[in-house]
Design a protein around this motif. Structure first.
Motif, PDB file in Angstrom:
ATOM      1  N   GLU A  74      -6.430  69.633  -1.222  1.00 39.91           N
ATOM      2  CA  GLU A  74      -5.308  68.783  -1.629  1.00 39.91           C
ATOM      3  C   GLU A  74      -4.648  69.305  -2.910  1.00 39.91           C
ATOM      4  O   GLU A  74      -3.732  68.666  -3.417  1.00 39.91           O
ATOM      5  N   ASP A  75      -5.143  70.408  -3.414  1.00 33.50           N
ATOM      6  CA  ASP A  75      -4.681  70.992  -4.679  1.00 33.50           C
ATOM      7  C   ASP A  75      -4.832  69.984  -5.819  1.00 33.50           C
ATOM      8  O   ASP A  75      -3.946  69.847  -6.672  1.00 33.50           O
ATOM      9  N   GLY A  76      -6.003  69.310  -5.831  1.00 32.53           N
ATOM     10  CA  GLY A  76      -6.219  68.272  -6.835  1.00 32.53           C
ATOM     11  C   GLY A  76      -7.398  68.510  -7.752  1.00 32.53           C
ATOM     12  O   GLY A  76      -7.803  67.598  -8.468  1.00 32.53           O
ATOM     13  N   LEU A  77      -7.961  69.720  -7.722  1.00 30.00           N
ATOM     14  CA  LEU A  77      -9.087  69.994  -8.612  1.00 30.00           C
ATOM     15  C   LEU A  77      -8.635  69.952 -10.070  1.00 30.00           C
ATOM     16  O   LEU A  77      -7.537  70.409 -10.398  1.00 30.00           O
ATOM     17  N   PRO A  78      -9.475  69.402 -10.940  1.00 27.94           N
ATOM     18  CA  PRO A  78      -9.096  69.382 -12.354  1.00 27.94           C
ATOM     19  C   PRO A  78      -9.079  70.793 -12.927  1.00 27.94           C
ATOM     20  O   PRO A  78      -9.922  71.623 -12.590  1.00 27.94           O
ATOM     21  N   ASP A  79      -8.100  71.041 -13.786  1.00 27.72           N
ATOM     22  CA  ASP A  79      -7.942  72.363 -14.380  1.00 27.72           C
ATOM     23  C   ASP A  79      -8.316  72.298 -15.856  1.00 27.72           C
ATOM     24  O   ASP A  79      -7.656  71.607 -16.634  1.00 27.72           O
ATOM     25  N   THR A  80      -9.353  73.013 -16.230  1.00 29.23           N
ATOM     26  CA  THR A  80      -9.784  73.051 -17.630  1.00 29.23           C
ATOM     27  C   THR A  80      -9.504  74.402 -18.262  1.00 29.23           C
ATOM     28  O   THR A  80      -9.940  74.666 -19.374  1.00 29.23           O
ATOM     29  N   ALA A  96     -12.525  68.655 -25.421  1.00 31.07           N
ATOM     30  CA  ALA A  96     -13.240  68.060 -24.292  1.00 31.07           C
ATOM     31  C   ALA A  96     -13.185  66.538 -24.364  1.00 31.07           C
ATOM     32  O   ALA A  96     -12.978  65.863 -23.347  1.00 31.07           O
ATOM     33  N   ASP A  97     -13.338  65.989 -25.566  1.00 29.94           N
ATOM     34  CA  ASP A  97     -13.276  64.539 -25.731  1.00 29.94           C
ATOM     35  C   ASP A  97     -11.891  63.996 -25.408  1.00 29.94           C
ATOM     36  O   ASP A  97     -11.760  62.966 -24.741  1.00 29.94           O
ATOM     37  N   ALA A  98     -10.857  64.697 -25.848  1.00 24.87           N
ATOM     38  CA  ALA A  98      -9.484  64.261 -25.571  1.00 24.87           C
ATOM     39  C   ALA A  98      -9.188  64.334 -24.073  1.00 24.87           C
ATOM     40  O   ALA A  98      -8.598  63.408 -23.494  1.00 24.87           O
ATOM     41  N   TRP A  99      -9.618  65.422 -23.434  1.00 21.08           N
ATOM     42  CA  TRP A  99      -9.392  65.571 -21.994  1.00 21.08           C
ATOM     43  C   TRP A  99     -10.183  64.516 -21.227  1.00 21.08           C
ATOM     44  O   TRP A  99      -9.709  63.951 -20.238  1.00 21.08           O
ATOM     45  N   PHE A 100     -11.390  64.228 -21.717  1.00 20.35           N
ATOM     46  CA  PHE A 100     -12.209  63.196 -21.087  1.00 20.35           C
ATOM     47  C   PHE A 100     -11.481  61.846 -21.102  1.00 20.35           C
ATOM     48  O   PHE A 100     -11.479  61.131 -20.103  1.00 20.35           O
ATOM     49  N   GLU A 101     -10.871  61.505 -22.230  1.00 18.52           N
ATOM     50  CA  GLU A 101     -10.181  60.218 -22.335  1.00 18.52           C
ATOM     51  C   GLU A 101      -9.055  60.094 -21.318  1.00 18.52           C
ATOM     52  O   GLU A 101      -8.847  59.020 -20.751  1.00 18.52           O
ATOM     53  N   THR A 102      -8.347  61.180 -21.056  1.00 17.38           N
ATOM     54  CA  THR A 102      -7.274  61.118 -20.048  1.00 17.38           C
ATOM     55  C   THR A 102      -7.864  60.905 -18.654  1.00 17.38           C
ATOM     56  O   THR A 102      -7.306  60.146 -17.858  1.00 17.38           O
ATOM     57  N   GLN A 103      -8.992  61.541 -18.371  1.00 16.91           N
ATOM     58  CA  GLN A 103      -9.625  61.382 -17.058  1.00 16.91           C
ATOM     59  C   GLN A 103     -10.232  59.985 -16.909  1.00 16.91           C
ATOM     60  O   GLN A 103     -10.193  59.397 -15.828  1.00 16.91           O
ATOM     61  N   ARG A 104     -10.788  59.460 -18.003  1.00 16.66           N
ATOM     62  CA  ARG A 104     -11.358  58.107 -17.969  1.00 16.66           C
ATOM     63  C   ARG A 104     -10.257  57.084 -17.713  1.00 16.66           C
ATOM     64  O   ARG A 104     -10.422  56.161 -16.904  1.00 16.66           O
ATOM     65  N   ALA A 105      -9.128  57.253 -18.378  1.00 23.52           N
ATOM     66  CA  ALA A 105      -7.997  56.334 -18.181  1.00 23.52           C
ATOM     67  C   ALA A 105      -7.506  56.395 -16.735  1.00 23.52           C
ATOM     68  O   ALA A 105      -7.203  55.352 -16.135  1.00 23.52           O
ATOM     69  N   ALA A 106      -7.461  57.587 -16.166  1.00 22.44           N
ATOM     70  CA  ALA A 106      -7.028  57.736 -14.769  1.00 22.44           C
ATOM     71  C   ALA A 106      -8.014  57.045 -13.827  1.00 22.44           C
ATOM     72  O   ALA A 106      -7.600  56.417 -12.850  1.00 22.44           O
ATOM     73  N   ALA A 107      -9.304  57.163 -14.115  1.00 21.61           N
ATOM     74  CA  ALA A 107     -10.319  56.507 -13.272  1.00 21.61           C
ATOM     75  C   ALA A 107     -10.236  54.987 -13.398  1.00 21.61           C
ATOM     76  O   ALA A 107     -10.451  54.268 -12.419  1.00 21.61           O
ATOM     77  N   GLU A 108      -9.905  54.501 -14.585  1.00 21.14           N
ATOM     78  CA  GLU A 108      -9.750  53.056 -14.770  1.00 21.14           C
ATOM     79  C   GLU A 108      -8.533  52.528 -14.030  1.00 21.14           C
ATOM     80  O   GLU A 108      -8.541  51.404 -13.551  1.00 21.14           O
ATOM     81  N   GLN A 109      -7.490  53.349 -13.920  1.00 21.13           N
ATOM     82  CA  GLN A 109      -6.280  52.930 -13.213  1.00 21.13           C
ATOM     83  C   GLN A 109      -6.453  52.974 -11.699  1.00 21.13           C
ATOM     84  O   GLN A 109      -5.761  52.250 -10.983  1.00 21.13           O
TER      85      GLN A 109
END
Length: 146
Positions: A74-80, A96-109
């Motif tokens: 689906e071309d949806g793998l996270p890019d680090t 890593a902490d900043a990127w984590f926060e964006t992923q956590r917010a996306a999971a909460e949404q």
């Protein structure tokens, strides 16, 4: 050597070890004394627990890999790749902490989307929290029904 090859080799080594333990257990059972029989039971339980651990770990790995392939399709793998790294190759902690926060917010949404949980698992891993990464990946597997 790939992780898959290494896990297959290590599993084969464990099988040999378990067979050898089984031989020791039989010798203890043949002795017949209560202590030897009790030790034999313990020696038999070790390979049983070991097989269960190996099986569950390999199953988790194959299911996780399947989710990764689905997300890649689906071309949806996270890019680090754009995150800054330390000389050892690890992602910089603050990045890593900043990127984590964006992923956590996306999971909460999107709490019912396995893709957001997969990305959150990767974020936990990048941040160095392997235990929570496994928990998030288990949640992704549960939601994706793999």
């Amino acid at each position: 050597m790939s992780a898959r090859t290494a896990s297959i080799i290590l599993s084969a080594v464990l099988v040999v070890y378990f067979v050898l333990l089984g031989g020791r257990a039989l010798a203890l059972f043949r002795d017949g004394s209560p202590i030897a029989v009790a030790l034999g039971v313990g020696v038999v339980l070790l390979p049983v627990v070991g097989v269960w651990i190996v099986w569950s770990t390999l199953r988790f790995g194959t299911r996780t890999a399947e989710l990764g392939r689905r997300l890649a399709a689906e071309d949806g793998l996270p890019d680090t790749s754009d995150l800054p790294r330390t000389p050892s190759g690890r992602v910089d902690r603050s990045a890593a902490d900043a990127w984590f926060e964006t992923q956590r917010a996306a999971a909460e949404q999107a709490p019912d989307d396995w893709r957001s949980w997969y990305r959150l698992a990767v974020a936990y891993d990048v941040a160095g929290d392997r235990s929570r990464a496994r928990d998030a990946m288990r949640k992704a597997l549960e939601l994706a029904e793999v």
